[in-house]
Design an enzyme around this catalytic site. Sequence first.
Site, PDB file in Angstrom:
ATOM      1  N   ASP A  88     -61.225  44.801 -22.322  1.00 28.50           N
ATOM      2  CA  ASP A  88     -60.235  45.531 -23.111  1.00 28.50           C
ATOM      3  C   ASP A  88     -61.002  46.409 -24.104  1.00 28.50           C
ATOM      4  O   ASP A  88     -62.197  46.234 -24.318  1.00 28.50           O
ATOM      5  CB  ASP A  88     -59.316  44.519 -23.814  1.00 28.50           C
ATOM      6  CG  ASP A  88     -58.085  45.193 -24.397  1.00 28.50           C
ATOM      7  OD1 ASP A  88     -57.882  46.393 -24.140  1.00 28.50           O
ATOM      8  OD2 ASP A  88     -57.325  44.502 -25.108  1.00 28.50           O
ATOM      9  N   CYS A 275     -47.091  15.657 -17.503  1.00 30.48           N
ATOM     10  CA  CYS A 275     -48.048  16.422 -16.703  1.00 30.48           C
ATOM     11  C   CYS A 275     -49.156  15.476 -16.303  1.00 30.48           C
ATOM     12  O   CYS A 275     -49.517  14.571 -17.055  1.00 30.48           O
ATOM     13  CB  CYS A 275     -48.577  17.559 -17.580  1.00 30.48           C
ATOM     14  SG  CYS A 275     -49.947  18.464 -16.873  1.00 30.48           S
TER      15      CYS A 275
HETATM   16 ZN   LIG Z   1     -51.514  18.543 -18.515  1.00 26.57          ZN
END
Ligand SMILES: [Zn+2]
Length: 494
Positions: A88, A275
Amino acid sequence: MDFEIKRKDGAGRIGRIDLGGWRVETPTIMPVINPGILTIPPNEMREFGAEILITNSYIIYRNERLHEKAVENGVHSLLDFDGPVMTDSGAYQLSVYGDVEVGSEEILEFQDSIGSDIHVPLDLPTPPGVERERAENDLEVTLQRAREGVKVARANDAVIAGPIQGSTYLDLRRKSALEMSEIGFDLYCIGGVVPMMEEYDFENLVKAIVASKSGIPFNAPVHLFGAGHPMVFAVAVALGCDLFDSAAYALFAKRNRYLTNRGTWNVKEMEYLPCSCPACHGNSVDDLMEPELLARHNLYVTFRELRVVKEAIRRGELLELASERARSHPRLHSALKWGLENGDWIEEVTPFSKKSAFFYTGEESMFRPEVMRNKEAVGRYRLGGEVLLFIPHDLDIDTLDQIEDRGVQVMEMKPPFVYPKELSRTYPFGQSLVPTYVDSGRHKQAVKTIEEVLKVYGDNFEEIYIVGSVYKDYLWELDGVSYLEPSQLDSVID
Ligand SMILES: [Zn+2]
């Protein structure tokens, strides 16, 4: 740089970018690396699924130690990453601080001197909702720098990205995209969207994407600059974005923010970890207070969502996935609906046939290309005489055969679809799954299609009969149509 599209669904695609001897599969996200503050070492980024990184050449340029090392050994060695690196230009600093101490040409030459794989000119990001005059003036500056930038990049034999600005003015976004395409870049970046991401302003985000994409050649890769939240990937990819970048994984982690594909949660307020990535597995919510571990979870979940998106493209289910993800935020849902309703070009690029089924997932499905095509195709059907419209589960095959034998044209209705029975095994009609409970929106779309049938063939018709119990309440709106109970069929049609 070469870009090859391998699979398509909606306006989304799986593509391959060939870049300086490296191959990158899109859609993908480029983790943002701040060479001054390494939250996760870049040489570990491949473990998460990263194929390309992005760093800020302006930060390197301004720091004497980094500047020297980068010019001497190159940006890959500075970051210690064996793969392509996009740089960038400092445009973000320009948007935050109002000024940078470098010119556009100078920063492009610097990007070349450190061996960057994709260069970005110093564009002028315009925030959403500014006065039109400012958006126009900023855009002129960006266009001017882009024209000069291309000359510098071509002289250096470099790959260059064309930034698209225009704030929340859709005509300026489109103009920006058209002029950038005219100048000719290797890829295009939709810029100025960071404030929209921060404000959950998905409506303006989607409008910027749809308007920009309408002016960019379909076969060019598109980077949604500054968007790195997994909750937007499915929608943005379905609308034709290929590349994303994420500083969010690290920045959010510093503020205890846990990314999910449904939004951002404060880890301090969580009790369960939903998760099983390597960062979460075997750890507790307390362990995730540690920013580096949380940044790792954020990156895992980011790349996992991209794999979900890619598999959905492969299976032809991207629009269904986008609908599902859009349900996580009301503004993302209305944004997707707006995008499908107003992105005329999406229909042109959507595949005509698929192996997968069309799933009706809610009102946004009404604006899917398949439904729009059905309405437009009505004019090609050659209808006339007596016509019977029916809903499949209301009549059995024998009855239908008898009616057809009497020379009556039979059309099926699977709201929102209406089509001649002969096409009932073709895509999307044969494979469409629509709920038996018919909501008013789908009725309206079916009624619109029937109205279209009447408009096109009105003079050819002798009689139109409709059998469909659920239609009783709706079809009184239509002139020239008789509503029948299945038991009345024999006495009426002879
Ligand atoms: Zn995770």
